[in-house]
Design a protein around this motif. Structure first.
Motif, PDB file in Angstrom:
ATOM      1  N   VAL A  29       6.417  -8.041  -6.976  1.00  0.00           N
ATOM      2  CA  VAL A  29       6.505  -6.637  -6.591  1.00  0.00           C
ATOM      3  C   VAL A  29       5.217  -6.307  -5.841  1.00  0.00           C
ATOM      4  O   VAL A  29       4.115  -6.522  -6.343  1.00  0.00           O
ATOM      5  N   VAL A  30       5.376  -5.809  -4.622  1.00  0.00           N
ATOM      6  CA  VAL A  30       4.228  -5.503  -3.774  1.00  0.00           C
ATOM      7  C   VAL A  30       4.158  -3.997  -3.583  1.00  0.00           C
ATOM      8  O   VAL A  30       5.144  -3.357  -3.214  1.00  0.00           O
ATOM      9  N   ASP A  31       2.992  -3.429  -3.846  1.00  0.00           N
ATOM     10  CA  ASP A  31       2.768  -2.002  -3.642  1.00  0.00           C
ATOM     11  C   ASP A  31       2.188  -1.803  -2.245  1.00  0.00           C
ATOM     12  O   ASP A  31       1.197  -2.431  -1.883  1.00  0.00           O
ATOM     13  N   GLY A  32       2.824  -0.949  -1.483  1.00  0.00           N
ATOM     14  CA  GLY A  32       2.333  -0.676  -0.136  1.00  0.00           C
ATOM     15  C   GLY A  32       3.167  -1.383   0.909  1.00  0.00           C
ATOM     16  O   GLY A  32       4.131  -2.081   0.605  1.00  0.00           O
ATOM     17  N   PRO A  33       2.757  -1.212   2.145  1.00  0.00           N
ATOM     18  CA  PRO A  33       3.536  -1.797   3.244  1.00  0.00           C
ATOM     19  C   PRO A  33       3.381  -3.323   3.303  1.00  0.00           C
ATOM     20  O   PRO A  33       2.367  -3.871   2.907  1.00  0.00           O
TER      21      PRO A  33
END
Length: 124
Positions: A29-33
């Motif tokens: 899970v990646v937060d941000g663009p």
């Protein structure tokens, strides 16, 4: 009796085979663009994780420990016929399963760390 052993052993072996690269297929899970290179970076990190073996370096020890504990317990409480041998085999399979689960967790960590090092804000 042979059929019962097969019915116990076959699902464990198939489960280990199915889990062989499940940790390597982890998508963090990646937060941000995410940039245009995200898919390529993810594929490279997953490939790095997949290059690790299906079992960790402690697999033999875990299998031996599982076999020993199961055999000893059976020898003390239910020592009849081939029970000790059968319990040792089941214990060894349990040890190998534990090793495979540990290795999958390590593969997920490899993917997370690799993506973090490539600049992604990995949160899970």
């Amino acid at each position: 009796m042979q059929h019962y052993k097969l019915l116990i052993t076959l699902p464990v072996v198939l489960g280990l085979a199915a889990c062989a690269n499940s940790g390597a297929n982890y998508q963090p899970v990646v937060d941000g663009p995410v940039g245009p290179n995200y898919n390529a970076d993810l594929a490279q990190c997953q490939q790095l994780a997949a290059s690790q073996g299906a079992l960790d370096s402690n697999a033999g020890g875990k299998a031996a420990a599982g076999a020993g504990v199961a055999a000893a317990t059976t020898a003390v409480f239910n020592n009849e016929g081939n029970n000790v041998r059968d319990a040792a085999a089941v214990g060894a399979l349990a040890g190998l399963t534990a090793s495979a689960i540990d290795q999958n967790s390590k593969k997920e960590a490899i993917v997370r760390n690799c993506m973090s090092k490539r600049g992604y804000n990995v949160v899970g």
